[in-house]
Design a protein around this motif. Sequence first.
Motif, mmCIF file in Angstrom:
data_model
loop_
_atom_site.group_PDB
_atom_site.id
_atom_site.type_symbol
_atom_site.label_atom_id
_atom_site.label_comp_id
_atom_site.label_asym_id
_atom_site.label_seq_id
_atom_site.Cartn_x
_atom_site.Cartn_y
_atom_site.Cartn_z
ATOM 1 N N LEU A 1 -12.215 49.564 29.243
ATOM 2 C CA LEU A 1 -10.851 49.550 28.707
ATOM 3 C C LEU A 1 -10.347 48.123 28.499
ATOM 4 N N ILE A 2 -10.624 47.259 29.463
ATOM 5 C CA ILE A 2 -10.184 45.864 29.343
ATOM 6 C C ILE A 2 -10.878 45.192 28.165
ATOM 7 N N ALA A 3 -12.176 45.424 28.026
ATOM 8 C CA ALA A 3 -12.937 44.783 26.951
ATOM 9 C C ALA A 3 -12.467 45.250 25.584
ATOM 10 N N MET A 4 -12.279 46.560 25.417
ATOM 11 C CA MET A 4 -11.840 47.075 24.122
ATOM 12 C C MET A 4 -10.420 46.612 23.803
ATOM 13 N N LEU B 1 -9.368 44.348 20.549
ATOM 14 C CA LEU B 1 -8.368 44.822 19.594
ATOM 15 C C LEU B 1 -7.195 43.851 19.499
ATOM 16 N N LEU B 2 -6.760 43.297 20.621
ATOM 17 C CA LEU B 2 -5.688 42.300 20.586
ATOM 18 C C LEU B 2 -6.138 41.046 19.834
ATOM 19 N N ALA B 3 -7.375 40.625 20.074
ATOM 20 C CA ALA B 3 -7.900 39.454 19.379
ATOM 21 C C ALA B 3 -7.977 39.707 17.875
ATOM 22 N N LEU B 4 -8.386 40.899 17.486
ATOM 23 C CA LEU B 4 -8.441 41.238 16.058
ATOM 24 C C LEU B 4 -7.039 41.287 15.454
ATOM 25 N N MET C 1 -10.790 36.975 22.345
ATOM 26 C CA MET C 1 -11.196 38.104 23.181
ATOM 27 C C MET C 1 -11.656 37.626 24.550
ATOM 28 N N LEU C 2 -12.438 36.560 24.567
ATOM 29 C CA LEU C 2 -12.936 36.028 25.829
ATOM 30 C C LEU C 2 -11.799 35.512 26.699
ATOM 31 N N ALA C 3 -10.857 34.819 26.090
ATOM 32 C CA ALA C 3 -9.721 34.274 26.852
ATOM 33 C C ALA C 3 -8.863 35.391 27.434
ATOM 34 N N ILE C 4 -8.625 36.442 26.655
ATOM 35 C CA ILE C 4 -7.808 37.558 27.143
ATOM 36 C C ILE C 4 -8.503 38.278 28.288
#
Length: 199
Positions: free
Chosen positions: A101-104, A108-111, A131-134
């Motif tokens: 869930l965290i990864a997806m 999605l936030l990064a996109l 994505m990596l930073a989040i």
Amino acid sequence: VERSRGLGDVYKRQALYQRADAPAAPCRTRFLAARNGVVSMTSQRLDRPHWLTTLRRFALFTLLGHFLWEVAHIPLYTIWVEGTWGEIVFAVVHCTGGDLLIAMSSLLLALFFFGTGAWPQARIYPVFGAMLAIGLGYTIFSEWLNIEVREAWAYRDIMPVIPFIDAGLTPMLQWLIVPFAAYFGALRRLSKGKGAPGV
């Protein structure tokens, strides 16, 4: 006279045939061009990875990677020596689901903030960096919250701890290595296409 008339008839028939055949060539050419264009466009579409396919591949690689990592580093937590096998199995499954869930959510936030409609053929590295930073930022917060505040889990003495943030080393490495492998594993077919991945 009859011979001349016969030759004249032959020439007339040839002229008629040429006029009848003349429109056919452009039509045939346009038809073949259109048909080849359809085939070319179809092939190009099939060769180009779709964003939905990329997301599915990323989810699959993420699930597998985090599951293996959770199994590998759970002996570094106190549940390994204090919990039952049922509790250990539940912890692995529960944490793997949370990791997914965290990864997806991170992707999605990064996109949303850094991607474009051309992704995954463009903006690959800005999306990956965000994505990596989040994901890493949330992991640091989650480790602090669940260890220092909620005391939901605890490290054993053999867990390496990063100074200043007091977070375990293996969770930090987990959210560097697994997202990297899952993201670029999902995009690996881009290098086989005609166009180079965009930045």
